[in-house]
Design an enzyme around this catalytic site. Structure first.
Site, PDB file in Angstrom:
ATOM      1  N   CYS A 289       0.852  -1.188   0.000  1.00 15.59           N
ATOM      2  CA  CYS A 289       0.000   0.000   0.000  1.00 15.59           C
ATOM      3  C   CYS A 289       0.883   1.233   0.000  1.00 15.59           C
ATOM      4  CB  CYS A 289      -0.854   0.048   1.256  1.00 15.59           C
ATOM      5  SG  CYS A 289      -1.863  -1.418   1.491  1.00 15.59           S
TER       6      CYS A 289
ATOM      7  N   GLY B 189      -0.326   0.336  -5.084  1.00 19.37           N
ATOM      8  CA  GLY B 189      -1.620  -0.308  -4.867  1.00 19.37           C
ATOM      9  C   GLY B 189      -2.665   0.249  -5.794  1.00 19.37           C
TER      10      GLY B 189
ATOM     11  N   ASN C  82       0.601   0.730   5.951  1.00 18.66           N
ATOM     12  CA  ASN C  82       1.338  -0.010   4.930  1.00 18.66           C
ATOM     13  C   ASN C  82       2.150  -1.095   5.631  1.00 18.66           C
ATOM     14  OD1 ASN C  82       4.187   0.728   2.762  1.00 18.66           O
ATOM     15  ND2 ASN C  82       2.736  -0.931   2.676  1.00 18.66           N
ATOM     16  N   GLY C  83       2.003  -2.317   5.162  1.00 17.88           N
ATOM     17  CA  GLY C  83       2.695  -3.446   5.804  1.00 17.88           C
ATOM     18  C   GLY C  83       1.682  -4.488   6.202  1.00 17.88           C
TER      19      GLY C  83
ATOM     20  N   TYR D   8      11.943  -4.484  -6.791  1.00 12.83           N
ATOM     21  CA  TYR D   8      10.761  -4.306  -7.636  1.00 12.83           C
ATOM     22  C   TYR D   8       9.829  -3.188  -7.200  1.00 12.83           C
ATOM     23  CZ  TYR D   8       6.115  -5.075  -9.499  1.00 12.83           C
ATOM     24  OH  TYR D   8       4.902  -4.889 -10.093  1.00 12.83           O
TER      25      TYR D   8
HETATM   26  P1  AMP Z   1       5.887 -14.022 -12.888  1.00 17.33           P
HETATM   27  O1  AMP Z   1       5.389 -14.181 -14.236  1.00 17.33           O
HETATM   28  O2  AMP Z   1       4.893 -14.508 -11.894  1.00 17.33           O
HETATM   29  O3  AMP Z   1       7.214 -14.668 -12.668  1.00 17.33           O
HETATM   30  O4  AMP Z   1       6.022 -12.484 -12.569  1.00 17.33           O
HETATM   31  C1  AMP Z   1       7.215 -11.808 -12.790  1.00 17.33           C
HETATM   32  C2  AMP Z   1       6.929 -10.366 -13.023  1.00 17.33           C
HETATM   33  O5  AMP Z   1       6.146  -9.832 -11.951  1.00 17.33           O
HETATM   34  C3  AMP Z   1       8.189  -9.562 -13.086  1.00 17.33           C
HETATM   35  O6  AMP Z   1       8.162  -8.866 -14.301  1.00 17.33           O
HETATM   36  C4  AMP Z   1       8.146  -8.613 -11.908  1.00 17.33           C
HETATM   37  O7  AMP Z   1       8.513  -7.324 -12.323  1.00 17.33           O
HETATM   38  C5  AMP Z   1       6.711  -8.636 -11.468  1.00 17.33           C
HETATM   39  N1  AMP Z   1       6.539  -8.701 -10.013  1.00 17.33           N
HETATM   40  C6  AMP Z   1       7.342  -9.254  -9.111  1.00 17.33           C
HETATM   41  N2  AMP Z   1       6.826  -9.146  -7.876  1.00 17.33           N
HETATM   42  C7  AMP Z   1       5.662  -8.508  -7.992  1.00 17.33           C
HETATM   43  C8  AMP Z   1       4.654  -8.067  -7.073  1.00 17.33           C
HETATM   44  N3  AMP Z   1       4.748  -8.317  -5.773  1.00 17.33           N
HETATM   45  N4  AMP Z   1       3.603  -7.411  -7.561  1.00 17.33           N
HETATM   46  C9  AMP Z   1       3.495  -7.179  -8.861  1.00 17.33           C
HETATM   47  N5  AMP Z   1       4.394  -7.577  -9.782  1.00 17.33           N
HETATM   48  C10 AMP Z   1       5.475  -8.231  -9.368  1.00 17.33           C
END
Ligand code: AMP
Length: 451
Positions: free
Chosen positions: A2, A28, A102-103, A245
């Site tokens: 968040c 978010g 947040n958390g 990220y």
């Molecule tokens: P995946 O296809 O599930 O391996 O997702 C990888 C992609 O999700 C990468 O391009 C990351 O930039 C992105 N990503 C990683 N962690 C998160 C997160 N918590 N929320 C949204 N996107 C994420």
């Protein structure tokens, strides 16, 4: 995850909170809310949707007063219904209090069960409401004392902005999992999860709210913010995934610019996991861009934007349903044929979670004429769920928790797959920001008990 924003003592409080939330939309996208006060009454507006859509139709004008707090929600605990949207509000013997969090609390569910057994009525399935209940039951008459008493009973990650008619109080948990900054806007104190919110509203960063710190700003007497450290000190455990990220690259988080940290992760990745036959480095936009720049620099391989991201699609991963997530990859990312045709490419992304995005992407890149596709990830394999606010709910969804790198390579259809090592990540984060990071998602070493 968040975003939280607080503006104390400014005649444009709600408008500025809105802008701050807008700058933090990436944290978010499920819903947003603002609560404001004119010192007598309290005004609230919370809806599902993106910040710019939530606050249409004159809603900001109705959020009167010179103090406001705001929240954007990304569901990590609780379902995505409107009762879960922040800031949460309560009326109790403390008067009315609103709270943006947040958390994640690791013992939120345990507390909910216990409090419900004692007769508490919960409106949401949101762990933030546990804090509200514990505050209401604290027997304290004062916002800070109630917050302290409540927060001493729970475990987990909390960066919080709370407000009543008299004051705004912010707190960061003693491990400092989530970022929180204090700024100054023409003499008014402002708070936000990331300083890009300050950039937008023209505020200057004063400093981070320190792990374990509580800061109170009076909304009545224009006094200077008052700081205290009411919690037992704990070893710092700032979330390293904010660097990998989550945060915006133009933010300064935990004392370092996120873009610079990501570039350095990319340089280190190029050293650890070279791709000697590659002609071109291309990022998975947007979050893979800085690491790809670093990789290209480190490997001395040309960089190009070989994948274009549609900016009309949000962070697909954030959408709670798998079906939307799957469709989202193609909606969101499209290869540039002319750039990649016949070439051996290194595709750099910041993380690999379920592997579904990368798998589809590799196929699109091959369909668009890429010769070899080498995947490089600027973080280690994610093997464990986060209980502190990042959306990686179950271990079984994390492909690296049960599968080898070679299996994942084959699954995603890449010619090679290389991750940054755990050591490489932590060395970079520590070199740029000092020690004290939580890397439990990569190691399973959780800095707290889990419930
Ligand atoms: P995946 O296809 O599930 O391996 O997702 C990888 C992609 O999700 C990468 O391009 C990351 O930039 C992105 N990503 C990683 N962690 C998160 C997160 N918590 N929320 C949204 N996107 C994420």
């Amino acid at each position: 995850m968040c975003a939280i924003v607080g503006i104390a003592d400014h005649k444009e409080a709600s408008n500025l909170t809105y802008l701050g939330l807008h700058a933090l939309q990436h944290r978010g996208q499920e819903g947003a809310g603002i609560v404001s006060t004119d010192g007598e009454q309290v005004f609230a507006h919370r809806r599902r949707g993106l910040v710019q859509d939530v606050f249409g139709n004159g809603s900001l004008a109705r959020l009167k007063g010179s103090a406001a707090i705001g929240h954007t929600r990304y569901s990590t605990t609780g379902s995505s219904n409107i009762a879960n949207l922040g800031p949460l509000m309560m009326k109790s013997s403390l008067g009315w209090v609103s709270l943006a969090h947040n958390g994640n609390l690791v013992d939120g569910e345990k507390w909910t069960r216990k409090l419900e057994a004692e007769g508490a009525i919960f409106q949401s399935t949101n762990d933030t409401e546990v804090i509200i209940h514990l505050m209401a039951r604290s027997g304290e008459k004062d916002l800070e004392a109630a917050l302290i008493k409540a927060l001493k009973q729970v475990e987990g990650a909390f960066s919080i902005i709370a407000m009543n008619a008299d004051k705004m109080v912010v707190v960061r948990d003693p491990r400092g999992f989530r970022p929180l900054l204090m700024g100054d806007l023409d003499g008014s104190t402002v708070f936000a999860s990331e300083d890009t919110a300050f950039d937008l509203i023209g505020a200057k960063t004063v400093r981070e709210v320190r792990p374990g710190e509580m800061i109170t700003v009076s909304l009545r007497n224009h006094g200077a913010p008052e700081s205290s450290f009411p919690f037992a000190p704990k070893e710092k455990a700032q979330c390293v995934f904010e660097y990998v990220y989550f945060s915006r690259p133009d933010s300064t988080v935990f004392g370092s610019n996120v873009h610079e940290v990501r570039k350095e992760l990319g340089r280190k990745l190029a050293k650890e996991q070279p791709a000697p036959d590659a002609h071109l480095v291309i990022p998975v936009p947007d979050s893979g861009v800085p690491a790809a720049i670093g990789f290209a620099e480190g490997a001395k391989i040309p960089f190009d934007m070989g994948i274009i991201r549609s900016h009309y699609v949000g962070r697909t991963f954030i959408e709670p349903q798998q079906s939307i997530r799957d469709f989202g990859v193609k909606l969101k990312l499209n290869p540039v044929r002319s750039a990649i045709q016949g070439k051996n490419i290194v595709v750099v992304d910041d993380s690999l979670v379920r592997g579904t995005t990368t798998r589809k992407l590799v196929k699109h890149l091959r369909d668009a004429g890429a010769n070899k596709v080498h995947i490089r990830i600027s973080s280690p394999p994610i093997t464990h769920s986060c209980f502190y606010g990042i959306d990686t709910p179950t271990r079984k969804e994390l492909i690296a928790s049960t599968h080898s790198t070679e299996y994942i390579r084959e699954y995603i259809g890449a010619d090679s797959l290389g991750y940054l090592s755990e050591q490489g990540l932590m060395e970079t984060a520590s070199a740029m920001s000092g020690r004290g990071f939580c890397d439990a998602c990569f190691t399973g070493k959780y800095p707290t008990a889990l419930n």
